[in-house]
Design an enzyme around this catalytic site. Structure first.
Site, PDB file in Angstrom:
ATOM      1  N   CYS A 279      10.577  -5.255  -3.802  1.00  0.00           N
ATOM      2  CA  CYS A 279      10.421  -3.859  -3.365  1.00  0.00           C
ATOM      3  C   CYS A 279      11.491  -3.569  -2.313  1.00  0.00           C
ATOM      4  CB  CYS A 279       8.998  -3.561  -2.888  1.00  0.00           C
ATOM      5  SG  CYS A 279       8.464  -4.465  -1.428  1.00  0.00           S
TER       6      CYS A 279
ATOM      7  N   ASN B 193       9.642  -5.445   1.471  1.00  0.00           N
ATOM      8  CA  ASN B 193       8.935  -6.727   1.281  1.00  0.00           C
ATOM      9  C   ASN B 193       7.781  -6.903   2.270  1.00  0.00           C
ATOM     10  OD1 ASN B 193       9.696 -10.321   1.314  1.00  0.00           O
ATOM     11  ND2 ASN B 193       8.353  -9.196  -0.052  1.00  0.00           N
TER      12      ASN B 193
ATOM     13  N   CYS C 234       4.954  -4.403   1.846  1.00  0.00           N
ATOM     14  CA  CYS C 234       3.811  -3.702   1.235  1.00  0.00           C
ATOM     15  C   CYS C 234       3.639  -4.064  -0.237  1.00  0.00           C
ATOM     16  CB  CYS C 234       3.950  -2.187   1.376  1.00  0.00           C
ATOM     17  SG  CYS C 234       3.784  -1.591   3.083  1.00  0.00           S
ATOM     18  N   ARG C 235       4.440  -3.456  -1.110  1.00  0.00           N
ATOM     19  CA  ARG C 235       4.174  -3.570  -2.542  1.00  0.00           C
ATOM     20  C   ARG C 235       4.418  -4.954  -3.124  1.00  0.00           C
ATOM     21  NH1 ARG C 235       8.108   1.100  -4.090  1.00  0.00           N
ATOM     22  NH2 ARG C 235       9.104   0.119  -2.278  1.00  0.00           N
ATOM     23  N   SER C 236       5.596  -5.563  -2.824  1.00  0.00           N
ATOM     24  CA  SER C 236       5.880  -6.841  -3.490  1.00  0.00           C
ATOM     25  C   SER C 236       5.023  -7.997  -2.975  1.00  0.00           C
ATOM     26  CB  SER C 236       7.380  -7.172  -3.464  1.00  0.00           C
ATOM     27  OG  SER C 236       7.877  -7.298  -2.158  1.00  0.00           O
TER      28      SER C 236
ATOM     29  N   ASP D 168       5.256   3.959  -2.912  1.00  0.00           N
ATOM     30  CA  ASP D 168       5.361   3.151  -1.690  1.00  0.00           C
ATOM     31  C   ASP D 168       4.303   3.593  -0.673  1.00  0.00           C
ATOM     32  OD1 ASP D 168       6.068   1.712   0.517  1.00  0.00           O
ATOM     33  OD2 ASP D 168       8.226   2.018   0.235  1.00  0.00           O
TER      34      ASP D 168
HETATM   35  P1  4NP Z   1       7.648  -1.785   0.664  1.00  0.00           P
HETATM   36  O1  4NP Z   1       7.420  -0.584   1.700  1.00  0.00           O
HETATM   37  O2  4NP Z   1       8.998  -1.581   0.046  1.00  0.00           O
HETATM   38  O3  4NP Z   1       6.542  -1.612  -0.331  1.00  0.00           O
HETATM   39  O4  4NP Z   1       7.542  -3.060   1.482  1.00  0.00           O
HETATM   40  C1  4NP Z   1       8.315  -0.329   2.756  1.00  0.00           C
HETATM   41  C2  4NP Z   1       8.078  -0.866   3.997  1.00  0.00           C
HETATM   42  C3  4NP Z   1       8.945  -0.598   5.044  1.00  0.00           C
HETATM   43  C4  4NP Z   1      10.037   0.228   4.830  1.00  0.00           C
HETATM   44  C5  4NP Z   1      10.269   0.763   3.579  1.00  0.00           C
HETATM   45  C6  4NP Z   1       9.413   0.479   2.546  1.00  0.00           C
HETATM   46  N1  4NP Z   1      10.898   0.545   5.897  1.00  0.00           N
HETATM   47  O5  4NP Z   1      11.854   1.310   5.678  1.00  0.00           O
HETATM   48  O6  4NP Z   1      10.716   0.050   7.015  1.00  0.00           O
END
Ligand code: 4NP
Length: 149
Positions: free
Chosen positions: A7, A10, A12-14, A120
């Protein structure tokens, strides 16, 4: 079979996908080597995001030991399958991929869940909705990986 979930951050989703697929694979007696990574490096070294961990824990998935890391070119030789949570992750990974790599790069969802992208929750704040989609995608993945009975 080595599978990397991908994702953006790294956190939340993955990591959630990794945790869900790990448990489903254990229950199915399927041996999979699983990991997750992000295309970005902002959260490298951090555990999964607190609200994501809490939503996962409520469903019995313990993500506490996971630590975020950024996707690296070597991942394309280490893994058989790299599964991206959305199209932007897929594009960013494709840009990094060396030519003639071992890994197949695909979206985690293939439409069976009614969507091809995992929204997300870092932005939508819908951690439970995210887990619903990931659980459906994980079931579809396991069905695809298991030999016919
Ligand atoms: P993820 O979500 O891609 O599902 O881990 C996010 C978590 C943090 C950020 C972006 C997406 N960020 O920009 O900090």
């Amino acid at each position: 079979m080595r599978i990397l979930f991908l994702c953006l951050g790294n956190i939340c989703r993955s990591p959630a996908a990794e945790g869900v697929v790990r448990r489903l694979a254990q229950e199915a007696g399927l041996v999979l080597d699983l990991d997750s990574a992000g295309t970005g490096d902002w959260h490298a070294g951090e555990p999964p995001y607190g609200p994501m961990q809490a939503a996962a824990r409520a469903r019995g998935y313990d993500l506490a030991a996971l630590r975020a890391r950024q996707l690296v070119r070597a991942d394309f030789d280490r893994f058989d399958l790299i599964l991206a949570m959305d199209r932007q992750n897929l594009r960013d990974a494709a840009r990094l991929a060396p030519t003639g790599t071992r890994a197949r790069l695909e979206l985690f969802l293939n439409g069976e869940t009614g969507t091809e992208e995992v929204p997300d929750p870092y932005y939508t704040r819908d951690f439970d909705g995210c887990l619903d989609i990931i659980e459906a995608g994980a079931s579809a993945l396991l069905a695809r990986l298991q030999p016919p009975q």
